[in-house]
Design an enzyme around this catalytic site. Structure first.
Site, PDB file in Angstrom:
ATOM      1  CG  HIS A  54      -1.974  -1.086   1.153  1.00  0.00           C
ATOM      2  ND1 HIS A  54      -3.157  -0.986   0.464  1.00  0.00           N
ATOM      3  CD2 HIS A  54      -1.960  -2.326   1.685  1.00  0.00           C
ATOM      4  CE1 HIS A  54      -3.837  -2.122   0.591  1.00  0.00           C
ATOM      5  NE2 HIS A  54      -3.137  -2.952   1.317  1.00  0.00           N
ATOM      6  CG  ASN A 126      -8.078  -4.376   0.885  1.00  0.00           C
ATOM      7  OD1 ASN A 126      -7.293  -3.431   0.798  1.00  0.00           O
ATOM      8  ND2 ASN A 126      -7.708  -5.569   1.250  1.00  0.00           N
TER       9      ASN A 126
END
Ligand code: NDP
Length: 482
Positions: A54, A126
């Site tokens: 990420h 997510n």
């Protein structure tokens, strides 16, 4: 125009914004030029390690408003009807590095930090309700397979399929990834999910299992594989730019907050293991209930301070909300704060973006860059009036567990398998054009030159297990006899 004078980092008026101190105009520079030395030395230290996963992202601040009464399920302050709570939301891709393209095929991170009256509550979600694996001991191997080879530092689709086909529990998430939802048009046009199962408990100590769904109010919009590829070249920062510009124009994106709630006792013999992160809870069993919405309404004023240094951690829980036996969640409760201690430093919670909006009365002291004023006493318990634990607030968070110590997969519930829910997505949910795009996205991905003939056969087998039509479509596209 008169402007204020610039300074060094200690506030001294700067003698120049562009001239070093030298011996005569043409002579060597002087070590005594503190202003130059500080500038160069600080520049060398401008980066912290990028997130291992990420790394590339963007985010904004906003507000959550709860519109429904869910006090029967949780006593969490932030979820009481009428409550408004400030928040930060960071979006990201997973596998790419800091400068990578926003439109790559990848899940998107959807990390929320709520600044509540009981300290910060984070939901590190997510844009998919599920994940590739269900045991955290596979996580680093999974990520290595999605990142770069050791020898040439290149991404390698053969390595990705090798991992996925050897770990069939990945099929549900890889199915999502290979539909056009794997390439969202923007961060504003996708849902978010808490993905894990969490526990809620109410003021009477009654417990429930809960899943979060954040539904985009902008509508789902995706890019085709070709559009996503073209955008990688045209504007690698397309999603970061889209969010920033929308908020700057006053077009504030919003999401409806829904939950699925399962009575505590149902978990033991529910038809799927409700803690398995590769599974959803079908809506026919546990419908979504709307509890509120949130809006993003403010861009960061300094990206590094407010987004790069933001540390999200599922261990940021508040009274009324607990963890669950989801093994991936258990792993993340450790690994996220540990990543921040390494990446930002042990006092990352003292940075303004991570700092709770309530007074901190912790007995943890000192360490690098500590600036919170902790006063005496420095130990607990004590008889000199120091703060004492809020034991009552957590009375209901425990639950009974027992068993042998083992290294074992989850015990299967009656409908648990690795392919059934991916099959339901293909059979029940996807339209005909969405199925066609899924096949061509898989074929495109598995046609990379490094993917071997043997691997292509394994890819076909993997998708045949999801559905024979999907398998034969992929076989045809890859030129593999099925
Ligand atoms: P439902 O028909 O009740 O729900 C299907 C869900 O899929 C809806 O939430 C829908 O909401 C979402 N969806 C629609 N189009 C797509 C798409 N192209 N890609 C991904 N999701 C889509 O069925 P079930 O609850 O029984 O679930 C059936 C299957 O649907 C599951 O096996 C799972 O693969 C998938 N799914 C289920 C979810 C759940 O929490 N139960 C959530 C998301 C997907 P929307 O269009 O608003 O996203």
């Amino acid at each position: 125009m008169s402007v204020p004078y610039s300074t060094d980092d200690a506030g001294h008026p700067a003698p120049s914004d562009g001239l070093s101190q030298s011996v005569g105009p043409n002579g060597p520079l002087l070590l005594q030029d503190h202003f130059l030395i500080q500038k160069m030395a600080h520049f060398n230290r401008e980066r912290v390690p990028e997130r291992v996963v990420h790394a590339k992202g963007g985010g904004a601040f906003g507000e959550l408003e709860i519109t429904e009464d869910v006090s029967a399920y949780t006593k969490a302050d932030l979820f009481q009807k009428g409550r408004k709570t400030p928040l930060l939301l960071r979006f990201s891709t997973v596998a790419g590095e800091l400068g990578s393209a926003d439109t790559a095929r990848d899940p998107r991170g959807f990390a929320l930090k709520f600044y509540t009256e009981h300290g910060n509550y984070d939901i590190v979600g997510n844009n998919t309700p599920i994940f590739f694996i269900r045991d955290p001991s596979k996580f680093s191997d999974f990520i290595h397979s999605q990142k770069r080879r050791a020898d040439n530092q290149l991404r390698d689709n053969n390595m990705q399929w090798d991992f996925w086909t050897l770990n069939p529990e990945s099929a549900h998430q890889v199915s999502f990834l290979m539909t056009d939802r794997g390439t969202p048009k923007s961060w504003r046009h996708m849902h978010g999910f808490g993905s894990h199962t969490f526990m809620w408990y109410n003021a009477n100590g009654e417990k429930f299992w809960v899943k979060y769904h954040f539904k985009t109010e902008q509508g789902i919009e995706n890019l085709t594989a070709a559009e996503a590829k073209a955008m990688e070249a045209e504007d690698p920062d397309a999603h970061r730019r889209d969010l920033w510009e929308a908020i700057a124009r006053g077009e504030f994106p919003s999401w409806t907050v829904n939950v699925q709630i399962m009575p505590f006792e149902d978990a033991a013999d529910y038809r799927f293991n409700p803690f398995d992160l590769t599974k959803v809870w079908p809506h026919s069993d546990y419908p979504e209930i709307t509890i509120g919405r949130f809006t993003l309404n403010r861009n960061p004023s300094n990206y590094f301070a407010e987004i790069e240094q933001a540390g999200f951690e599922p261990s940021n829980l508040v009274p009324g909300i607990g963890g669950s036996p989801d093994k991936m969640l258990q792993g993340r409760l450790f690994s996220y704060p540990d990543a921040h201690r390494y990446r930002i430093g042990p006092n990352y919670l003292q940075l303004p973006v991570n700092q709770p909006k309530v007074e901190v009365r912790s007995y943890n002291f000192d360490g690098p860059m500590a600036y919170r004023n902790g006063a005496d006493p420095v130990y607990a318990p004590n008889t000199v009036g120091g703060p004492a634990a809020a034991v009552d607030l957590y009375e209901a968070e425990g639950y009974q567990v027992s068993g042998e110590i083992v290294r074992s997969a989850y015990e299967l519930h009656k409908e648990d398998d690795d392919f059934g829910q991916a099959r339901a997505l293909w059979e029940k949910v996807l339209s005909e054009p969405e199925r066609a795009n899924m096949v061509s996205n898989i074929v495109g991905h598995a046609s990379a030159p490094e993917v071997t003939a043997d691997m292509k056969k394994r890819v076909v087998e993997y998708w045949t297990n999801v559905h024979p039509d999907l398998g034969s479509g992929v076989a045809k596209g890859l030129g593999v006899e099925s």
